[in-house]
Structures are given as structure tokens and as C-alpha cells.
Design an enzyme around this catalytic site. Structure first.
Site, short mmCIF file in Angstrom:
data_model
loop_
_atom_site.label_atom_id
_atom_site.label_comp_id
_atom_site.label_asym_id
_atom_site.label_seq_id
_atom_site.Cartn_x
_atom_site.Cartn_y
_atom_site.Cartn_z
N LYS A 1 5.51 65.76 -18.03
CA LYS A 1 4.25 65.66 -17.31
C LYS A 1 4.57 65.65 -15.80
CE LYS A 1 5.30 61.63 -15.86
NZ LYS A 1 5.54 61.48 -14.41
N ALA B 1 15.62 62.67 -17.62
CA ALA B 1 16.39 63.38 -18.64
C ALA B 1 17.40 62.44 -19.29
CB ALA B 1 17.10 64.58 -18.02
#
Length: 338
Positions: free
Chosen positions: A97, A16
Site C-alpha cells: 500500500k 520487506a
């Protein structure tokens, strides 16, 4: 859709942070909110990246009226639930993913996005890398003749901690979903859906896969030899071979900006591209393009792409014997599913 794309980030881990740093390089993008299950972590992340709103829950990000699209960077085990909540809230979704834990979950998200008419995309950033787009175009143009084989590996030695996301069954850990998804996605990108899947692997003490080896075969006669590992330092390169030569992607193939074309009797031809940041910016730019054009899925990482890759991953897990306590819905039928 406004000219400025306003993001909400769900979770505050390493990936992130990398994504937020790349977004800062795009003048028409802004992170307006971040959410974590820990308000302190959310505030620290917001302070580091200059984000106005920090929340101690994911739901508050999804409810925020200024958020156009959310980036889901949670552990694998939470991808489905958080993405589903975001779609139900009408927020466009870019989900890390592996897209989900199972193909069944992926299909459900796709159907929900289609029904709600909300944008959804797996954050397979490799597929938006301009080098990989050039690779695809070169292969399609026949520069190495007919593609016949793909080889790819991605792996590193991870410190074993049973509670860590890489090794925890509760968090859908293991080499396959963390790094093995890249070689599988590359093979799909270049050769399409396989006709047959064969897999072997070793299990960590927690029961997740520490390493996997995957052989894919195709009705065309092409093959792919793929591997992923949390217990071995792999070469992390890739090669696509054809009837008239081969293209080499040097280490690390999934985020490289360089490829080499080898053809007998000719000089090696090198291609390079410029990346924005470490490469996450390119998938964000693709999301922005889709939102502005009003399309629900990206042709670079289509819904069918993500579902088919998840079907392959399901089959690999079935053969290797990896089971997750809260996501044990892998088909017992051999691949391909019908």
C-alpha cells in the site's frame, strides 16, 4: 500451484524485512529470490533471511522460474511499473500500500491482471488481520446498531530529510500515501464508498503533504473523520460508533489484536485474537489461499476496494494541492468520479 508458495521479494527496505520475517513463520511459504537495484543490498538481505538467490535487478526476480508470486515493497512511485512488469511476466503480485500513486494506475493494473488472468492484490495487511475481520463481522451483526461514524488517526513525527521517501515528490512521498491510507481503508471497510470528500492539509517544504485531515460523508448519513501525519504524534486509535454503542480499536489500530465494545448500561466487552508474527503473515496466507483456489482477487482486499480507496486518495490530494512530477494524472473533476 505447488503446495509450497515460493516468493520473490522486490526491494530490501524495512517493510520487506518485516514481511520476510513473517513469511518464515509459515511452514508452507518460502522466499526463493530477492531483488534490489543494488546487488550488495540484495546479498545482505538474502544472507539475513536465508534466501537462495539475490539479484541486482528487479527483472531477474520476475524472470526466475521458481517464483510463484512477487511481493512489491518499493517506494510508492515504483508500485505501478514493477507490478505491471510482474503481471506481464505472468507472476502473481502482492503490492504494498498505497496500491499505486493514482486511481488511473490502479485501474490499469486491474485490467491487466484480468486480461492476463494473473492474481493481483494490494498489501493492505490490516484488512487481513483477524481482529479487523472480527470487527467487520461485529459491525455487520449489529452489535452497536447501525454504524454512523468512524474516527481514525495514524501519524508520527518523521525526521525531515528532503531526499527521504517520506518527503520526496519523486518517490510519491507524503502522509496520505504512507499512513493516511490506513484510516481511509478502515472507513471504506466499515462504511463503504463515500458520497463526498472534504480534505485539508499542510505541505512540507518539498511540496508533499506533511499532514492531512479528511472528512467523508455518506448517503446513509454516516460520516468519517480521519487524519494522517508525518509531523504530529497522533493517538493512532480508531472508533466506529453506532446507534447502540461503539467499538474502540486502541493504539495502534491498524495492527492491533484487541478491541473493546462499549454499550450503554452494559459491561465493556473485550475481544482479542492471536496474530502470527507482527501481522504480515495473514496477508501472505490469504494470497496462498487464493492461488491454491485459482482465483484472481481476494475478497478481503478486492480490486474494487483498492481502486475506490485510490479514488478517495486522489481527491484528497487534489484538494490539498499535492502534485507528483511523474504521476500528475489526478482527475481535476470533483469526487466521486463518473
Amino acid at each position: 500451484m505447488r503446495s509450497r508458495i515460493r516468493w520473490g521479494i522486490i526491494a530490501t527496505g524495512n517493510i520487506a524485512g518485516q514481511f520476510a520475517r513473517d513469511l518464515a513463520l509459515l511452514p508452507d511459504h518460502e522466499v526463493v529470490a530477492v531483488g534490489s537495484r543494488s546487488l550488495d543490498r540484495a546479498k545482505a538481505f538474502a544472507d539475513e533471511h536465508g534466501i537462495r538467490h539475490a539479484f541486482g535487478s528487479y527483472a531477474q526476480v520476475l524472470e526466475h522460474p521458481d517464483v510463484d508470486v512477487v511481493y512489491v515493497a518499493t517506494p510508492h512511485s515504483d508500485h505501478y511499473a514493477t507490478s505491471r512488469q510482474a503481471l506481464e511476466a505472468g507472476k502473481a503480485v502482492l503490492c504494498e500500500k498505497a496500491f499505486t500513486v493514482t486511481a488511473a494506475q490502479a485501474r490499469e493494473l486491474v485490467e491487466l491482471a484480468r486480461d492476463r488472468k494473473v492474481f493481483l492484490m494490494e498489501a493492505m495487511w490490516m484488512r487481513c488481520n483477524p481482529l479487523h475481520l472480527r470487527l467487520r463481522d461485529l459491525v455487520r451483526a449489529g452489535v452497536i446498531g447501525e454504524p454512523r461514524a468512524v474516527q481514525a488517526s495514524l501519524g508520527f513525527v518523521a525526521a525531515y530529510r528532503p531526499e527521504d521517501r517520506l518527503f520526496s515528490p519523486a518517490l510519491a512521498g507524503g502522509a496520505l500515501l504512507d499512513v493516511g491510507v490506513y484510516p481511509v481503508s478502515l472507513a471504506y471497510h466499515l462504511l463503504g464508498a463515500p458520497g463526498r470528500v472534504k480534505a485539508a492539509g499542510t505541505l512540507a517544504p518539498t511540496g508533499v503533504d506533511g499532514s492531512v485531515s479528511i472528512a467523508l460523508s455518506y448517503d446513509s448519513g454516516a460520516i468519517a473523520s480521519l487524519s494522517g501525519s508525518l509531523t504530529s504524534a497522533l493517538p493512532n486509535n480508531a472508533t466506529v460508533s453506532g446507534t447502540e454503542g461503539w467499538i474502540e480499536l486502541p493504539r495502534s489500530f491498524h495492527d492491533t489484536n484487541r478491541l473493546l465494545i462499549h454499550r450503554p448500561g452494559r459491561d465493556v466487552e473485550e475481544h482479542t485474537v492471536e496474530l502470527i508474527g507482527v501481522g504480515y503473515a495473514h496477508e501472505a496466507a490469504e494470497v496462498a489461499r487464493c492461488l491454491r483456489e485459482g482465483v484472481l482477487e481476494s475478497p478481503l482486499v478486492s480490486w474494487n476496494d483498492s481502486v475506490t480507496v485510490m479514488e478517495v486518495l486522489d481527491e484528497v490530494r487534489r484538494q490539498v494541492g499535492v502534485h507528483y512530477p511523474d504521476h500528475d494524472t489526478v482527475s481535476t473533476e470533483p469526487f466521486p468520479s463518473t
